[in-house]
Design an enzyme around this catalytic site. Sequence first.
Site, short mmCIF file in Angstrom:
data_model
loop_
_atom_site.label_atom_id
_atom_site.label_comp_id
_atom_site.label_asym_id
_atom_site.label_seq_id
_atom_site.Cartn_x
_atom_site.Cartn_y
_atom_site.Cartn_z
N ALA A 248 3.56 -2.93 -4.67
CA ALA A 248 2.75 -1.72 -4.58
C ALA A 248 1.80 -1.44 -5.74
CB ALA A 248 3.67 -0.50 -4.40
N ALA A 249 2.10 -1.90 -6.95
CA ALA A 249 1.28 -1.51 -8.11
C ALA A 249 -0.16 -1.99 -7.94
CB ALA A 249 1.89 -2.08 -9.39
N PRO A 250 -1.13 -1.17 -8.37
CA PRO A 250 -0.99 0.09 -9.12
C PRO A 250 -0.85 1.34 -8.26
CG PRO A 250 -3.29 -0.52 -9.04
CD PRO A 250 -2.54 -1.63 -8.34
N GLY A 251 -0.80 1.20 -6.93
CA GLY A 251 -0.49 2.35 -6.10
C GLY A 251 -1.55 2.81 -5.14
N LYS B 72 -2.53 1.69 -2.21
CA LYS B 72 -2.06 1.73 -0.82
C LYS B 72 -0.90 2.70 -0.66
CE LYS B 72 -3.85 -2.91 0.00
NZ LYS B 72 -4.56 -2.98 -1.30
N ARG C 262 3.87 -2.86 -14.51
CA ARG C 262 2.94 -2.46 -13.45
C ARG C 262 3.50 -1.28 -12.66
NH1 ARG C 262 -0.93 -5.43 -11.24
NH2 ARG C 262 -0.09 -5.24 -9.13
N ASP D 277 1.03 -6.09 0.53
CA ASP D 277 -0.23 -6.54 -0.05
C ASP D 277 0.16 -7.69 -0.98
OD1 ASP D 277 -2.94 -6.63 -0.71
OD2 ASP D 277 -2.64 -5.32 -2.43
N CYS E 261 -6.21 -10.71 -0.57
CA CYS E 261 -7.64 -10.66 -0.93
C CYS E 261 -8.12 -12.09 -1.17
CB CYS E 261 -7.88 -9.76 -2.13
SG CYS E 261 -6.97 -10.21 -3.61
#
Length: 459
Positions: A110-113, A115, A138, A178, A231
């Site tokens: 999840a970091a940095p948040g 999403k 992170r 992600d 990505c």
Amino acid sequence: MELPIVFEEKMREMLGTDYEAYLASFEHEAHQGIRVNTAKISVEEFLELSPYELKPVSWCPNGFYYDKKEKPAKHPFYFAGLYYIQEPSAMTTASLLPVEKGDTVLDLCAAPGGKSTELAAKLCGSGLLVTNDISNSRAKALLKNIEIFGVGNALVTSEPPNELAKRFPAYFDKILIDAPCSGEGMFRKQSSMIKAWENNGVELFVGLQRSILKEAVTMLKPGGSIIYSTCTFSKEENEQSIEYLLSLDDSLYLEELPMFDGFDKGHPEWGNTGNKELAKCRRLWPHRIEGEGHFVAMVRKRGGKAEAPIAEYAFSKERLSKEAVDFIKGIAYPFDLSRMDVQKERVFYIPEKMPYVRGLRILRCGLYMGDMKKNRFEPSQSLAMFLKASEFPNVICLKAEDERVIKYLKGETIELELKEMKEQQDGICLICVEHYPLGFGKLLGGTIKNKYLPGWRWL
């Protein structure tokens, strides 16, 4: 920009006649975006307040492009948690995940948040968001963004996926991954990614992704959904990772994602199995959209929703002080005092769906309310961000252009004007910009002692 020869050859093979257009995209600057925090403000209300010229991001209803000359990280609305600065393509994943109120949701990497904050907004304070990053450093940045956005129903952890899988079998309605990836889609925005790509290649990330996917499947409820994104352009990390995910459980199937202007379908020919369903995935190419390279796919698990037998949260036996009770009762939010947990003078409000968490590496469990001190209760920064101005009895609202807003955010003492003093009472007050909370202060005779969290201050 000089690209690795091996990468150029790969992209030329994948893109064919589109390759020259892809190369030409490096001559254009990366696009800048902000995403409105709909848990605090509607899109319509934000557009009325916004000091920026904004253009909608077509695939994210609360996403907007802003001009590079703007400095949105240097505006009080950013400190009030009204928006998140996010690359436009990166908005796709959380925007497409169909989170419903009351869901249990996991953001696994999840970091940095960025999403996680969107998932929390979709939950609207209901259900539970478990947001995790294996890196503790992170995860601290993740926690800050969760708190700035006013999220009170989150469990912030720093665990490897296999440890979470042991604790949460078939527990989550929705899972967002992600995934760590080779970052080919970010070469234009971050040229340093090229060197990392040359050092690490694709194979390292393929292994990481598959280990993550294997654990995620075990945590998904029947009827639940996993959304997966990278990505990067690599077929090994995209279509082939989805093939691997589908192979883990016969009850998994791909769901069709929307086709926005400029989006590309997934490519079954880039997989290993010939599965035509891979066309339901989506690819975002920087020469076809106003954004960077991205891949996203959503997989659903057949079967009806079934609640997993997870142990309930274990409350401590420590009691709230009278001062804490009085302070909390003075807030016009329906806190259930029976769900307050005291841990060495620190008070936390635990959401109803919070499971048993002991043994996990936790950065935050529920809403941190504040600290019980001798003869007083000190409210926390996270409580200030959680509240609405209308819910606190003593509020000082300042205009965005008022110089005292910046002084407050820098941690300085601020003074009230005479007419303002007549409207306020001494004691703890909630400082707001345009009715959106920034933090607490302590008012005494027209002077406000600053309680803004030092680590968040305007630099």
